[in-house]
Enzyme design. Structure first.
Site, PDB file in Angstrom:
ATOM      1  N   GLU A 149       0.821  -1.213   0.000  1.00  0.00           N
ATOM      2  CA  GLU A 149       0.000   0.000   0.000  1.00  0.00           C
ATOM      3  C   GLU A 149       0.858   1.267   0.000  1.00  0.00           C
ATOM      4  O   GLU A 149       1.846   1.362   0.742  1.00  0.00           O
ATOM      5  CB  GLU A 149      -0.895  -0.012   1.245  1.00  0.00           C
ATOM      6  CG  GLU A 149      -1.816   1.189   1.378  1.00  0.00           C
ATOM      7  CD  GLU A 149      -2.541   1.243   2.718  1.00  0.00           C
ATOM      8  OE1 GLU A 149      -3.538   1.971   2.813  1.00  0.00           O
ATOM      9  OE2 GLU A 149      -2.108   0.545   3.669  1.00  0.00           O
ATOM     10  N   LYS A 161     -10.419   2.734  -1.371  1.00  0.00           N
ATOM     11  CA  LYS A 161     -10.509   2.121  -0.040  1.00  0.00           C
ATOM     12  C   LYS A 161     -11.795   2.533   0.660  1.00  0.00           C
ATOM     13  O   LYS A 161     -12.105   3.723   0.779  1.00  0.00           O
ATOM     14  CB  LYS A 161      -9.289   2.542   0.779  1.00  0.00           C
ATOM     15  CG  LYS A 161      -9.153   1.878   2.142  1.00  0.00           C
ATOM     16  CD  LYS A 161      -7.811   2.268   2.743  1.00  0.00           C
ATOM     17  CE  LYS A 161      -7.553   1.613   4.092  1.00  0.00           C
ATOM     18  NZ  LYS A 161      -6.207   1.960   4.599  1.00  0.00           N
ATOM     19  N   CYS A 178      -5.692  -2.600   2.974  1.00  0.00           N
ATOM     20  CA  CYS A 178      -5.310  -2.497   4.380  1.00  0.00           C
ATOM     21  C   CYS A 178      -6.487  -2.647   5.349  1.00  0.00           C
ATOM     22  O   CYS A 178      -6.961  -3.753   5.552  1.00  0.00           O
ATOM     23  CB  CYS A 178      -4.529  -1.212   4.612  1.00  0.00           C
ATOM     24  SG  CYS A 178      -3.498  -1.276   6.101  1.00  0.00           S
TER      25      CYS A 178
END
Length: 296
Positions: free
Chosen positions: A45, A118, A155
């Site tokens: 990431e 995200k 994540c």
């Protein structure tokens, strides 16, 4: 059933705070993974620089760039086409007055298949992402690449079983999670490493799909509004098989290139025969659409 084999790879390296250095490192490792036979290669990431979310600083918004004509994405498109590999590319996206923690999926011919933003944005000491990122608006997506249908989330998304299930329901054959996680600046005694791994092993096992997680290593010190903040990223990138078993793993200190081969048709047959998708009861899951568990 004829086999359909794919080799996946997770990269792991320490980042500097220089974009060109980090992108060159990523390219070197992608080439090395390709030499090991990898078809789908996951980079960690926000690999262009330090994990800047340790601090809330206005100047760090300058790190964001628009999706269109993004220099790192374009470089990885050329690399993917040259090598014939799939490369998800994580980046800090500027979209007018919005900002996203995003990833572009590059197919093996260099085509940009689209964007995922995200969805779950953390906010805690050392991981102050809500200061920088809007919540993603793409929803969970699946991308048909040359080698497999892949679901890619980022994540903090990896802690949510709903995200993994949503991607596999849409046909994802492999789940990929680029990551930046390590020590907790406010609590030296808190080590989430094993918890982090077990949660994702559960996603692989519950959905009967392989899973690839790529994390960074190294100690990063960032100047904040209250002094300095320091995180030691614990690496431990890994690849899990469809029962949640670890088939390849890195340590917490060293640069690494993990590879693992899977027969997707064999896994598909096992996933279908196991019955967890046959026996689902979506009519009973409406409570998942609430925050407090009440009936909607």
């Amino acid at each position: 059933m004829e086999g359909r084999r794919v080799i996946v790879s997770a990269l792991q390296f320490a980042c500097t705070d220089d974009v060109s250095t980090n992108v060159a490192t990523a390219e070197r490792l992608v080439r090395d993974a390709h030499s090991k036979g990898a078809n789908i290669i996951l980079i960690q990431e926000l690999f262009e620089g330090y994990y800047f979310c340790q601090a809330q600083r206005e100047d760090f918004f300058q790190r964001a760039k628009p999706y269109k004509n993004h220099p790192t994405i374009m470089r990885m498109q050329k690399l993917a086409k040259e090598l014939g590999v799939v490369i998800p590319v994580s980046f800090f996206e500027l979209a007018n007055n919005a900002h996203y923690n995003s990833i572009a999926i590059i197919d093996a011919d260099g085509t940009d298949l689209g964007l995922y933003r995200k969805s779950h944005i953390p906010d805690g000491p050392g991981y102050q992402e809500k200061f920088y990122f809007n919540p993603g608006d793409t929803g969970f997506k699946v991308f048909q690449t040359k080698f497999a249908k892949i679901g890619v989330a980022i994540c903090w998304d990896q802690w949510f079983p709903e995200a993994a299930r949503a991607m596999v329901l849409q046909g994802a054959e492999i789940l990929l999670y680029p990551t930046a996680i390590g020590s907790e600046p406010q609590d030296d005694g808190l080590d989430s490493r094993d918890h982090w791994k077990r949660v994702m092993q559960g996603h692989a096992g519950a959905n009967l799909v392989p899973l690839v997680a790529s994390n960074r290593i190294g100690k990063e010190t960032v100047l904040t509004e209250h002094g300095t903040s320091e995180i030691t990223f614990y690496g431990n990138s890994f690849i899990a098989g469809p029962t949640g078993e670890i088939v390849a793993t890195a340590d917490d200190k060293n640069e690494d290139i993990l590879v693992a081969e899977f027969d997707l048709n064999k896994i598909k047959a096992k996933r279908h025969s196991w019955g967890v998708f046959r026996d689902r009861r979506p009519d009973l899951y409406k409570v998942l659409l609430t925050l407090d568990g009440s009936q909607p």
